[in-house]
Design a protein around this motif. Sequence first.
Motif, PDB file in Angstrom:
ATOM      1  N   ALA A 146      43.770  43.025  35.069  1.00 33.54           N
ATOM      2  CA  ALA A 146      42.431  43.557  35.320  1.00 33.54           C
ATOM      3  C   ALA A 146      42.397  45.086  35.285  1.00 33.54           C
ATOM      4  CB  ALA A 146      41.910  43.054  36.662  1.00 33.54           C
ATOM      5  N   LYS A 147      43.458  45.728  35.756  1.00 28.93           N
ATOM      6  CA  LYS A 147      43.482  47.191  35.732  1.00 28.93           C
ATOM      7  C   LYS A 147      43.600  47.724  34.309  1.00 28.93           C
ATOM      8  CE  LYS A 147      45.433  47.798  40.362  1.00 28.93           C
ATOM      9  NZ  LYS A 147      46.559  48.373  41.161  1.00 28.93           N
ATOM     10  N   GLY A 150      39.231  45.201  31.947  1.00 30.92           N
ATOM     11  CA  GLY A 150      38.313  44.459  32.795  1.00 30.92           C
ATOM     12  C   GLY A 150      37.340  43.583  32.046  1.00 30.92           C
ATOM     13  N   HIS A 151      37.401  43.586  30.719  1.00 28.69           N
ATOM     14  CA  HIS A 151      36.447  42.774  29.945  1.00 28.69           C
ATOM     15  C   HIS A 151      37.109  42.194  28.700  1.00 28.69           C
ATOM     16  CE1 HIS A 151      35.989  46.416  27.411  1.00 28.69           C
ATOM     17  NE2 HIS A 151      36.028  47.041  28.566  1.00 28.69           N
TER      18      HIS A 151
END
Length: 254
Positions: A146-147, A150-151
């Motif tokens: 995620a870091k 995020g997409h």
Amino acid sequence: MGNTVFADTNMNKPNSNINPPSECPMHNKTETLNRPSECPVQHDKSDEVNPYNMMPPANQQPSPGQPFSLSVQRQVSSIPRAMPDGSTEFWVYPSQQMFWNAMLRKGWKWNDEDIKQKDMEDIIKIHNANNEQAWQEVLKWEALHAKECGHPRLKSFGGKATQYSPRARIRSWLGYELPFDRHDWIVDRCGKEVKYIIDYYDGGEVDSKYQFAMLDVRPALNSFENAWDRMKVMYMRYRYQFIGDNEQPKKLTT
């Protein structure tokens, strides 16, 4: 996702004699969103096949002798698609008519089956729910990064129903059933391509959400990073399933 998987739920066929084409895929909406994008149905290759979804131009025309009319409406999925220009569209699921035509291309003959119009409606709902569930399982793996991104977005995919994964074969040697379908999905992790393998197993009766399949979703073992992710997940599952209870804080007594 087996021992290294995050998920285990999905959907069943309303008529076990019907063999629809392989499932197609499927958040932050931080990018410019354009029109929806075509969702695939696996079939024989031709010069017109889209390499991103293995699907020809949409065929919404009734087939010769078709016994009833079918809807041509298509549902936009929640699965973002990575576009070559960096923009984001969303994959669009096939209509009932497109699915019917795809089954005919694969050799299915409707006059050999006791099929009703409602069956095609159920097949589409099962198909769409199946892929939505698969995407949610991919996102659980992507949460490890995620870091970094995020997409994540789905770039391409393809069905490999007859090409069993090594894990599926090993499971079959141990006495477990083989999956009824397999998909390989390529996810765009903010510029990095990550391959996922999805094995679909029969989970029994269709529930009220049109779910029935058990999904084994995991990154392919084609990079050190993917292998490391699978080892981390295996460790986490072991830690919290087998020794987690022993590490809970003890309650104070009076």
